[in-house]
Write an enzyme that holds these catalytic residues in place. Sequence first.
Site, PDB file in Angstrom:
ATOM      1  N   THR A   1       0.858  -1.186   0.000  1.00  0.00           N
ATOM      2  CA  THR A   1       0.000   0.000   0.000  1.00  0.00           C
ATOM      3  C   THR A   1       0.898   1.241   0.000  1.00  0.00           C
ATOM      4  O   THR A   1       1.810   1.345   0.818  1.00  0.00           O
ATOM      5  CB  THR A   1      -0.927  -0.002   1.229  1.00  0.00           C
ATOM      6  OG1 THR A   1      -1.793  -1.140   1.143  1.00  0.00           O
ATOM      7  CG2 THR A   1      -1.775   1.256   1.289  1.00  0.00           C
TER       8      THR A   1
ATOM      9  N   VAL B   1       2.251   5.134   0.124  1.00  0.00           N
ATOM     10  CA  VAL B   1       2.133   6.445   0.766  1.00  0.00           C
ATOM     11  C   VAL B   1       2.033   7.501  -0.339  1.00  0.00           C
ATOM     12  O   VAL B   1       2.660   7.375  -1.389  1.00  0.00           O
ATOM     13  CB  VAL B   1       3.355   6.699   1.681  1.00  0.00           C
ATOM     14  CG1 VAL B   1       3.481   8.172   2.045  1.00  0.00           C
ATOM     15  CG2 VAL B   1       3.261   5.853   2.937  1.00  0.00           C
TER      16      VAL B   1
ATOM     17  N   ILE C   1       4.573  -1.224   3.134  1.00  0.00           N
ATOM     18  CA  ILE C   1       4.300   0.184   2.859  1.00  0.00           C
ATOM     19  C   ILE C   1       5.218   0.636   1.730  1.00  0.00           C
ATOM     20  O   ILE C   1       6.440   0.531   1.821  1.00  0.00           O
ATOM     21  CB  ILE C   1       4.532   1.048   4.114  1.00  0.00           C
ATOM     22  CG1 ILE C   1       3.496   0.709   5.192  1.00  0.00           C
ATOM     23  CG2 ILE C   1       4.496   2.534   3.756  1.00  0.00           C
ATOM     24  CD1 ILE C   1       2.063   1.077   4.856  1.00  0.00           C
ATOM     25  N   LYS C   2       4.616   1.136   0.658  1.00  0.00           N
ATOM     26  CA  LYS C   2       5.400   1.576  -0.503  1.00  0.00           C
ATOM     27  C   LYS C   2       5.799   3.040  -0.346  1.00  0.00           C
ATOM     28  O   LYS C   2       4.961   3.902  -0.078  1.00  0.00           O
ATOM     29  CB  LYS C   2       4.583   1.415  -1.795  1.00  0.00           C
ATOM     30  CG  LYS C   2       4.481  -0.010  -2.273  1.00  0.00           C
ATOM     31  CD  LYS C   2       3.612  -0.128  -3.498  1.00  0.00           C
ATOM     32  CE  LYS C   2       4.399  -0.005  -4.777  1.00  0.00           C
ATOM     33  NZ  LYS C   2       3.552  -0.326  -5.963  1.00  0.00           N
ATOM     34  N   LEU C   3       7.087   3.284  -0.534  1.00  0.00           N
ATOM     35  CA  LEU C   3       7.638   4.632  -0.437  1.00  0.00           C
ATOM     36  C   LEU C   3       8.463   4.927  -1.688  1.00  0.00           C
ATOM     37  O   LEU C   3       9.140   4.038  -2.210  1.00  0.00           O
ATOM     38  CB  LEU C   3       8.559   4.745   0.786  1.00  0.00           C
ATOM     39  CG  LEU C   3       7.962   4.427   2.160  1.00  0.00           C
ATOM     40  CD1 LEU C   3       9.077   4.272   3.187  1.00  0.00           C
ATOM     41  CD2 LEU C   3       6.992   5.521   2.589  1.00  0.00           C
TER      42      LEU C   3
END
Length: 300
Positions: free
Chosen positions: A73, A75, A109-111
């Site tokens: 998911t 950011v 968490i995708k950054l």
Amino acid sequence: AIDEYKPLDATTNPSLILAAAQMPAYQELVDDAVAYGKKLGGSEEEQIKNACDKLFVLFGAEILKRIPGRVSTEVDARLSFDKEGMIQRARRLIDLYKEAGIGKDRILIKLSSTWEGIQAGKVLEAEYGIHCNMTLLFSFAQAVACAEAGVTLISPFVGRILDWYIANGDKKTYEPSEDPGVKSVTKIYNYYKKFGYKTIVMGASFRNTGEIKALTGCDYLTISPKLLAELSKEYVKLTPTLSVKEAQACELEKIHLDEKAFRWHHNEDQMAVEKLSDGIRKFAADAIKLERMLKVDVIS
């Protein structure tokens, strides 16, 4: 598509969420997200932001019902140069998943792989036990910095690298083994395995099945349903082209990158500079479109 191909993991991004949110089949999720934003109250801007976060989590939760592994998911790309902002938003997403009964071990968490994004990933991993997937990764410098930060997974882009070379050079077709995106991921994989980094290499953004087959043996690959359909029709034996044994024998030198060195080495790669900024702009634009869509629902 998930039900048909049964992948281990799945990924989302703002563009995919925007497309899905416009499908009648998912209107209920959009309605639930808007209701959540209204319930929390605050300014119109806060309601829309909370509705967006909730929508990302609702889609992630639906995907997790269908896969055994993890969902990624993302950011908000507009925070790509805001380390603290990314940390806060990542923790918020994890809290929303927790409210939905989903533990952080099932989330990546995708950054964005900016210097700030990589440092945010370092803090999230070390201090909060939140697993990160570093996306929009085009340069070797980005990959080295991610490994040194100890993030869980990187998504080096293959197809978007190829796109740039076709658009900016005379050569318009490449054999898979000569594909600049394939060569980039091969070098990253070999470097990680040679020097014992635990970070998972997940090749991403493929344009054709030739690229996928040229990276057989990579830790993970994230593949679109269209290319999975093409692969499912092929009956050929695949021999791994990447292996830990070969990686450990390759001639690569270990390097260390502080912020200044990272920015210089990344800046020296014109393709990576242009594709990173272009990717951030496109994801940000789709996030804005999604907010506008939700805004109509929030104020109606």
